[in-house]
Design an enzyme around this catalytic site. Sequence first.
Site, PDB file in Angstrom:
ATOM      1  N   GLU A 140      66.164  79.318  35.265  1.00 51.68           N
ATOM      2  CA  GLU A 140      65.532  79.554  34.391  1.00 51.68           C
ATOM      3  C   GLU A 140      65.643  81.337  35.198  1.00 51.68           C
ATOM      4  OE1 GLU A 140      65.197  80.909  31.584  1.00 51.68           O
ATOM      5  OE2 GLU A 140      65.231  79.171  30.080  1.00 51.68           O
ATOM      6  N   ASN A 193      61.586  83.617  24.571  1.00 51.23           N
ATOM      7  CA  ASN A 193      62.187  83.756  25.349  1.00 51.23           C
ATOM      8  C   ASN A 193      62.957  84.837  26.106  1.00 51.23           C
ATOM      9  OD1 ASN A 193      63.614  81.658  27.198  1.00 51.23           O
ATOM     10  ND2 ASN A 193      63.618  80.234  25.330  1.00 51.23           N
ATOM     11  N   ASP A 231      68.330  81.738  23.985  1.00 48.07           N
ATOM     12  CA  ASP A 231      67.599  81.819  25.200  1.00 48.07           C
ATOM     13  C   ASP A 231      67.342  82.935  26.373  1.00 48.07           C
ATOM     14  OD1 ASP A 231      66.261  80.960  27.858  1.00 48.07           O
ATOM     15  OD2 ASP A 231      67.479  78.802  27.360  1.00 48.07           O
TER      16      ASP A 231
END
Length: 332
Positions: free
Chosen positions: A20, A183, A232
Amino acid sequence: MQVLTASSEPLIRIDTQLGEGPIWERESGTLHFVDVGKNCIHHYHYATKQLTTDHYDACIGSIALRKNHPGFIAGTTRGFALLPPADSSRVSSSSEPLAIGPHVIGSNPLADPACYAESPEQPNRMFNDGVCDGSGRFFCGSKTLRGEPFLEQRQPGKVYRVEKGANDKWKIEQVLAGFTIPNGMGITSDLKTMYISDTRAPHIRAYDYKDSKGALSAERVWVTTPYDARPDGMCLDDQDRVYVAKWSGAKVTRYLPDGTPDLEIIFPTANNITAPVFGGPDMDILFVTSGSLNEAGEDTDAEKVVKYTAAGSVFAVQLPGVRGVDKRRFGW
């Protein structure tokens, strides 16, 4: 809509649990990204292909570079922390991790009993993705811990703002609530619009933004996505087009400012695409992180195991004629 297919072979073949938060550091030519599931920050030097890793003793959800100091601000399960820069001579491992505690700033809002009282069935226990604004503030979402049961109807997610306040003291305030999982975040070049993915909604919200005050208003749903391609992480290019990673969708979708999709980048060997960022010498390479099959409970699905052989790796997609913009940095 234009469709591109990314290489089946990743730039960095790495077994992240949940890759991420990629950020590109222009000065050093380094791509930094986190593994939320393994408490790591990875540092990849693009020219030499050298990868170094800092292991920590708590989960790190996101990082941003600092403007006037080396290192990062990070959203962690211990609160917000100012972490040191990459250093290849520094040794750490999963069995001997670096301590986050000494680097924590201010108080941890997620440790406030009020946080649990608001949502006792779904308390927020970790920070997730984040972004800096034009004045150097850091915005970061909060969510329930990975792996905990999730109730969409509770909408426990919140967004916090971090800055220095009066008397040079840290000021950490909740500014938004009512998300499933806040997110990816992005802010337009004129600093007048902020986008935030709400992953399980699943949609992307837009807000009017006033950078002088760090104020958000006029919330609206900007884009709604299918549940099997949930939004995301995100980034923007120099034309304010928004590139959104699609969890379980095996793609990144680019949206025009009016919300119209005009490009899809398909990833044949990874389905849980988590976050894109522009980088490279000419800022025309889209670096893209991904999550493992195990993170999504898909590691027993024989078909997906055979198909998504690079799940958890980092990809690079060259986009000729496109220019990204540097991620803004934390001002303190």
